[in-house]
Design a protein around this motif. Structure first.
Motif, short mmCIF file in Angstrom:
data_model
loop_
_atom_site.label_atom_id
_atom_site.label_comp_id
_atom_site.label_asym_id
_atom_site.label_seq_id
_atom_site.Cartn_x
_atom_site.Cartn_y
_atom_site.Cartn_z
N GLY A 1 0.66 -1.12 0.17
CA GLY A 1 -0.04 -0.20 0.38
C GLY A 1 0.56 0.79 -0.01
N GLN A 2 -0.02 2.41 -1.33
CA GLN A 2 1.09 3.86 -0.56
C GLN A 2 0.30 4.38 0.11
N GLN A 3 -0.94 3.85 0.37
CA GLN A 3 -2.01 5.24 0.92
C GLN A 3 -2.86 3.57 2.01
N ILE A 4 -3.20 4.49 2.85
CA ILE A 4 -3.81 3.50 3.79
C ILE A 4 -4.78 4.78 4.49
N ILE A 5 -5.93 4.34 3.90
CA ILE A 5 -7.41 4.01 4.76
C ILE A 5 -7.53 3.85 5.96
N PHE A 6 -7.84 4.70 6.93
CA PHE A 6 -8.48 3.72 7.98
C PHE A 6 -9.98 4.33 8.27
N LEU A 7 -10.67 3.58 8.22
CA LEU A 7 -12.71 3.69 8.22
C LEU A 7 -13.36 3.01 9.72
N VAL B 1 -13.63 8.35 8.61
CA VAL B 1 -12.14 8.47 8.23
C VAL B 1 -11.46 8.90 8.69
N LEU B 2 -10.61 7.92 9.68
CA LEU B 2 -10.34 8.45 11.01
C LEU B 2 -9.08 8.50 10.42
N PHE B 3 -8.65 7.64 9.78
CA PHE B 3 -6.99 8.54 8.59
C PHE B 3 -6.77 8.26 7.48
N GLU C 1 3.83 6.71 8.23
CA GLU C 1 2.58 7.31 9.35
C GLU C 1 1.90 6.34 9.73
N VAL C 2 1.50 5.46 9.11
CA VAL C 2 0.76 4.36 10.21
C VAL C 2 1.13 3.52 10.91
N PHE C 3 2.00 2.51 10.06
CA PHE C 3 2.68 1.69 11.28
C PHE C 3 3.51 2.43 11.75
N ASN D 1 -3.63 8.95 15.58
CA ASN D 1 -4.98 8.73 16.17
C ASN D 1 -4.68 7.41 17.26
N LEU D 2 -5.26 7.49 18.30
CA LEU D 2 -5.57 6.76 19.59
C LEU D 2 -6.23 5.97 18.72
N ARG D 3 -7.23 6.04 18.16
CA ARG D 3 -7.85 4.46 17.23
C ARG D 3 -7.42 3.30 16.98
N LEU D 4 -6.32 4.10 15.97
CA LEU D 4 -5.72 3.12 15.34
C LEU D 4 -5.05 2.49 15.65
N GLU D 5 -4.33 3.38 16.77
CA GLU D 5 -2.73 2.67 17.42
C GLU D 5 -3.57 1.52 18.12
N GLN D 6 -4.65 1.87 18.63
CA GLN D 6 -5.67 1.11 19.48
C GLN D 6 -6.38 -0.55 18.81
N PHE D 7 -6.20 -0.30 17.22
CA PHE D 7 -6.25 -1.36 16.33
C PHE D 7 -5.32 -2.07 15.87
N LEU D 8 -4.05 -1.36 15.93
CA LEU D 8 -3.09 -1.88 15.43
C LEU D 8 -2.49 -2.92 16.55
N ASP D 9 -2.87 -2.52 18.09
CA ASP D 9 -1.91 -2.90 19.01
C ASP D 9 -2.71 -4.25 18.51
N THR D 10 -3.56 -4.46 18.61
CA THR D 10 -4.11 -5.90 18.60
C THR D 10 -3.66 -6.73 17.62
N TYR D 11 -3.84 -6.22 16.87
CA TYR D 11 -2.99 -7.41 15.85
C TYR D 11 -1.79 -7.44 16.02
N LEU D 12 -0.61 -6.44 16.11
CA LEU D 12 1.16 -6.85 16.94
C LEU D 12 0.87 -8.00 17.66
N ASP D 13 -0.28 -7.37 18.66
CA ASP D 13 0.00 -8.47 19.94
C ASP D 13 -1.02 -10.18 19.86
#
Ligand SMILES: Nc1ncnc2c1ncn2[C@@H]1O[C@H](COP(=O)(O)OP(=O)(O)OP(=O)(O)O)[C@@H](O)[C@H]1O
Ligand SMILES: Nc1ncnc2c1ncn2[C@@H]1O[C@H](COP(=O)(O)OP(=O)(O)OP(=O)(O)O)[C@@H](O)[C@H]1O
Ligand SMILES: [Mg+2]
Ligand SMILES: [Mg+2]
Lengths: 250, 213, 222, 263, 263
Positions: free
Chosen positions: D218-224, D229-231, D237-239, D244-256
């Protein structure tokens, strides 16, 4: 338009009928035969035209007659008052007086009066039904009358034993009894008032000349003895029929 | 009952079979058109189709046949018996088949239509190339059923003067007075014909490419 | 063309009674046919190979031969094998069994159309076979079987006319009798057509109503 | 700045009472791979379907390379439907690959791919099948051209769906969860096909749960989230530093979940 | 050693000519999470379906907490079917979540979850719906209770399916790819639900393509290939030092794909 002229011009007369009315019209070995076929051949000769048959179930015959699909209906039908109001009948070609068909060997019926209290089949809405009803009134115990949509079914029920006899015109049941000897038997003599079979045509002015011509031809055929010969051939006996029926019994 | 009688029945059944098959094919073409009209969503098309179906499904076939045979001549079109029979049966079966097909079209998965829209097919192309084949696959058993019903209903064409199987049995019963034997034989012939139709239907159904999941 | 409506008006009691018989046989026969057909479909689905084969053969014969011929053979041939039925019960039973054969096929195709997984999900949460049939199969196939069922109801209505051949006094018998007594065939057939057409319209209307009412059972494929 | 390949302006979509997309504004740059991520039910599929005009938006507009698709809207919010032919012409620039593939079951793989070439591009049967075959070769399915969809495995069906869309040479491709039902080995195959497309400069919008793919391709990430659109930004920028707090939380669970064993 | 929650003995399953499972022997320990992994078509779903007696095995037996399910088999290989009622009773201990969800389309989310409570547990409508609602809250779907499956997103459907199985409080849960349609965040939530269940002593068998999930949550990993159990052991044994060549190869494709951005 004058139908007679049209028929003559075409050289053929179309006749409508149902081929399930032995011995008048029926299918024997795949061929359409019967009294009607022979008689109309004679009529055709008198008129100088060929006969073309159109065979339909009875339900379809009269709508098709009115639609002009054919010029006259063979049938034949018992000449009754009500029917004469709507259609024109030719001179009689056979007697339609009613008689009883019973199972072969049935000792309990030896004369018409023996059907008192018994179950007798008859065609629904037929002239024979009216005759049977009248006869039944005169008996000490009434006849248990069963009405059938067609006589074929009443014969089937007679064979199956649900009824003791079938009341129908003598020419028809005589033929049935001959076909299924050993199964059915005719109870003689016929009973009730005399009635007659005629062919049927339309009453309107267009058809009057044609119907007049057919009437004349039939009377000629009767007068020179051809009619009696044909009756013998198909019924085994000839009838004494009037030249016209003006005031039928039913 | 003689062999001759059975032969006569077999000969008469040729009318039954040919008239039915021709009518079913013509009826199918009309039914596709009708169901397309029903699904078009435009009153201009929907109403006439509905009226057509209402009439030909509602009025007894016997009466339809009498009308075609006896009324068309009044307005100057003289139809021979066989044509009247085929017109009557075709229009009647078209009405029933149209209803079946309507159900089939309604069951075509929406996604398959969407994917056709995405590659740019026009509504008409989608109808012909995607919806019809899939709806046909879905309704094929119902169509075979309808074919069997029409084969049996074809006995009514005797009213316009065609001596088909049932009529022949009745005529022969009227002269031989053996109705049970004749009707049983006619029944047997119908059974064999319909069994063949069902068999052929099954074979064709298995040949139709890919059922939707 | 002769057309005299008075011929019919004079006979109205007979016509009303004929219409009543037709409607009664039609409604009772259809209900019985649907119920028997449903039970046959269930039996074929769950009753094992043998029942499936036997019922399959019965259905093939019932569907493969005209109703006219079936009813004629049973009614007029019945007494030869000791089966002596009166016309009305014979007609009612005949219509029910003939219709049942068709309904069983309609329901069977409905059963087959319900995804296996939905049945398995029912088994997994412990539903009995009866519960699965009633609570999952029936509602899920409703929309699919409704149009052919309406067609079938219409077809059965028209088949009641055949019962005149076994002397059931239904409307077709009554009207064609009036027709041939007075040779008023056109009037009789017109009345007959009108009567059946009205009944079919009512049936179609009820069918549409049911489709609307039950539309929550219409599922959109993703 | 160039005209965006897809411009989403103020898009609102409601189903009955529920609003599924809230005033979404987006610009998809041409020649880039944009990934749509977000929790279940956030409206990703709905947004993608609106972009293809498979779903009618309630308000707002979608433009494809500057041309309005579906409905125009004036400043007073009056909407007017564009003619079907015009919509078809605009949509011709877009190819879509559905989550359920939606292959036509009555046509072979070759038939599925060549159908639109014949019907829309009016190519002769021979030419259409040649081009379709070339496309099937590209996705490695030359040996399965005569198979019906029911005779193909999930991954094969997916590749036919991609070939069908690509055969029309669209400028833009939309993918809805292209790998959700595939096992890791098949997922790899499909992702490789997509990587090749990206390398050729195709504009792509991909709805995906495969954050690994989003991160690498991806060259552009869109977080819905909840239809908003939150981000929207680059993977870095994303990873690397999600602000963005909500995005961070969303990605955390994945990394977890995935990281522990990979690290 | 305790009685296994599920004992699979010498299980063979053939479809027509093809043998899909070859003499599988397995013991699922109570209170543990066992993960079934393997390539597409290796027989994972089939094995799971045999465990729930949705598929009749060709040979061999399945026992649930020591009771034989489906068919008994004596030493001569003679099989005898167990009564439907007995099977139902044993199966009541098992809950299953299907790959395709298999929600009933004519019932709302709430209806799907409460159906068995009413029909099987004979709970009153009110009680059943209360318990169903509580279960929907647990999977985050309180706002979608009145929606029909066709109105739910893929992930939402999956969660309803999980709630439906859990509402019956089974002792054993079988999951066929429970997270295939879930985004990473929800996967995490579902995992938490599953962890809680494990803590409560629930036995779980999970078919999954999510190897990360298997690695972190599984206590037993079973690797199936071509219908044979090639490996069975702890995650450490699998991921740290896989000694099986085929397993190593399978895991490689996965590492290939996802690792680049996480590392
Ligand atoms: N026909 C409909 N009626 C009502 N609500 C709907 C309908 N279709 C979708 N929704 C709702 O719209 C929301 C967005 O759905 P959508 O399918 O776009 O989600 P998604 O982001 O693709 O989720 P997933 O990752 O689970 O596929 C969901 O909450 C869903 O319940
Ligand atoms: N009804 C059937 N008839 C014939 N073969 C079948 C049938 N059901 C499954 N199979 C075959 O059995 C094998 C195992 O299937 P199964 O669904 O168990 O695989 P799986 O491991 O779950 O794969 P996936 O990860 O793709 O879901 C496959 O090769 C499949 O083609
Ligand atoms: Mg989605
Ligand atoms: Mg599987």
């Amino acid at each position: 338009a004058d139908t007679l002229a049209a028929v003559k011009a075409a050289g053929t007369m179309k006749v409508g009928t149902e081929t399930a009315f032995a011995p008048f019209d029926f299918i024997d070995a795949g061929e359409h035969v019967g009294l009607n076929v022979d008689l109309f051949n004679e009529i055709g000769k008198e008129l100088g035209v060929k006969i073309e048959w159109v065979t339909l179930p009875w339900d379809g015959v009269f709508p098709a007659l009115e639609a002009g699909k054919f010029d006259v209906v063979a049938g034949p039908a018992t000449i009754t008052k009500k029917r004469m109001e709507r259609y024109r009948f030719t001179p009689p070609l056979a007697e339609a007086t009613i008689a009883i068909l019973k199972k072969a060997g049935d000792q309990t019926i030896s004369k018409p009066e023996d059907i008192a209290g018994k179950k007798i089949g008859v065609g629904k809405a037929t002239a024979q039904l009216d005759q049977l009803k009248e006869f039944s009134e005169a008996l000490p115990t009434k006849v248990d009358i069963r009405e059938y949509p067609a006589f074929t079914e009443s014969y089937a029920d007679l064979a199956a034993g649900r009824i003791a006899g079938v009341a129908n015109s003598l020419p028809n049941i005589a033929f049935v009894a001959k076909q299924r000897e050993g199964t059915f038997e005719v109870v003689l003599p016929p009973f009730g008032k005399k009635s007659y079979f005629g062919f049927i045509g339309l009453k309107d002015a267009d058809h009057a000349p044609l119907m007049d011509a057919i009437d004349a031809a039939m009377l000629k055929i009767k007068a020179d003895g051809r009619m009696a010969t044909l009756q013998k051939k198909w019924f085994g006996a000839s009838f004494d029929t009037p030249d016209s029926v003006k005031d039928p019994a039913f | 009952m003689s062999v001759k009688l059975f032969e006569l029945l077999l000969q008469a059944s040729i009318y039954t079979v040919t008239i039915s098959i021709v009518s079913i094919l013509i009826g199918f073409a009309i039914a596709i058109l009708l169901s397309g009209m029903l699904l078009s969503g435009r009153g201009l098309f929907v109403r006439p189709a509905q009226i057509f179906i209402s009439f030909f499904r509602g009025v007894p076939l016997l009466v339809q046949l009498l009308l075609i045979y006896n009324l068309l001549p009044v307005i100057g079109i003289n139809v021979p018996s066989i044509v009247a029979a085929i017109i009557g049966l075709s229009l009647c079966t078209a009405a029933y088949q149209a209803e079946n097909l309507r159900g089939g079209f309604a069951s075509v998965p929406r996604g398959l239509v969407e994917s056709a829209e995405m590659v740019g097919l026009t509504p008409r192309q989608i109808f012909r190339r995607v919806k019809v084949p899939i709806a046909l696959r879905l309704t094929f058993p119902a169509l075979v059923n309808e074919a069997i019903l029409i084969l049996k209903a074809s006995s009514l064409v005797s009213v316009v003067g065609i001596v088909e199987l049932t009529r022949m049995a009745q005529d022969l019963a009227g002269s031989t007075f053996l109705p049970l034997q004749l009707f049983a034989s006619a029944g047997l012939i119908y059974l064999v014909i319909n069994w063949l139709v069902a068999l052929a239907g099954g074979l064709i159904e298995n040949r139709l490419p890919g059922a939707p999941r | 063309m002769t057309f005299d409506i008075n011929v019919l008006i004079g006979q109205w009691p007979a016509i009303v009674s004929g219409a009543g018989v037709t409607i009664m046989i039609w409604i009772l026969g259809t209900i019985a046919a649907a119920v028997i057909g449903f039970l046959m479909a269930v039996a074929r689905q769950y009753g094992g190979m043998l029942i499936d084969k036997v019922l399959g053969a019965v259905v093939a014969v019932l569907r493969g031969t005209p109703f006219l011929i079936q009813i004629f053979l049973v009614y007029y041939g019945g007494p030869f094998v000791g089966l002596d039925l009166d016309p009305l019960p014979a007609g009612l039973i005949g219509i029910s069994i003939y219709g049942a054969a068709y309904f069983s096929e309609i329901f069977r195709s409905g059963f087959l159309a319900v995804p296996r997984g939905h049945i398995e999900a029912g088994e997994c949460v412990g539903l009995t076979q009866g519960q699965i049939v009633r609570r999952i199969l029936l509602p899920e196939m409703t929309m699919l079987v409704l149009p052919p069922s309406v067609n079938m109801v219409v077809i059965l209505m028209k088949e009641t006319a055949v019962l005149s051949i076994i002397t059931v006094p239904e409307l077709t018998a009554t009207l064609s009798a009036i027709g041939s007594q007075q040779y008023a065939f056109v009037e009789a057939l017109s009345a007959l057509a009108l009567f059946y057409w009205v009944l079919v319209e009512v049936t179609g209307w009820l069918g549409n109503l049911a489709e609307t009412k039950l539309s929550r059972f219409r599922f959109f494929n993703a | 700045m160039s005209v965006p390949a897809i411009a989403v302006r103020n898009l609102v979509k409601t189903f009955g009472e529920t609003t599924v997309l809230h005033n979404v504004d987006l610009a998809i740059e041409p020649g880039q791979v944009s990934c749509l991520i977000g929790p279940s039910g956030s409206g990703k599929s709905t947004l993608l379907r609106c972009m293809a005009f498979l779903e009618e938006a309630t308000r707002g507009t979608i433009s494809i390379n500057g041309e309005v698709l579906g409905f125009t809207e004036d400043s007073q919010g009056r909407r007017e439907r564009i003619s079907a032919a015009a919509n078809r012409a605009i949509r011709a620039q877009i190819g879509m690959v559905f989550q359920q593939f939606n292959l036509w079951p009555h046509m072979t793989a070759l038939g599925n791919v060549s159908e639109a070439l014949k019907a829309v591009h009016k190519m002769s049967r021979k030419d259409a099948e040649e081009r379709a075959m070339a496309q099937l070769v590209k996705v490695g399915l030359e040996g399965r051209a005569g198979h019906y969809p029911s005779q193909l495995s999930g991954g094969q069906q997916q590749r036919v769906a991609i070939a069908r869309a690509l055969a029309l040479k669209p400028k833009i491709m939309l993918f809805d969860e292209p790998t959700s039902s595939l096992d890791p080995e098949l997922t790899g195959e499909v992702l490789n096909v997509m990587r090749d497309l990206a390398a050729e400069g195709m504009t792509m919008v991909v709805v995906s749960h495969e954050i690994g793919f989003a991160a690498t391709v991806g060259q552009q990430i869109i977080f819905l989230d909840h239809g908003k659109v939150l981000f929207s930004g680059s993977p870095q920028e994303v990873f690397k530093k999600p602000r963005n707090l909500r995005l961070e939380q969303f990605l955390d669970t994945y990394l977890d979940r995935g990281a522990s064993m990979l690290l």
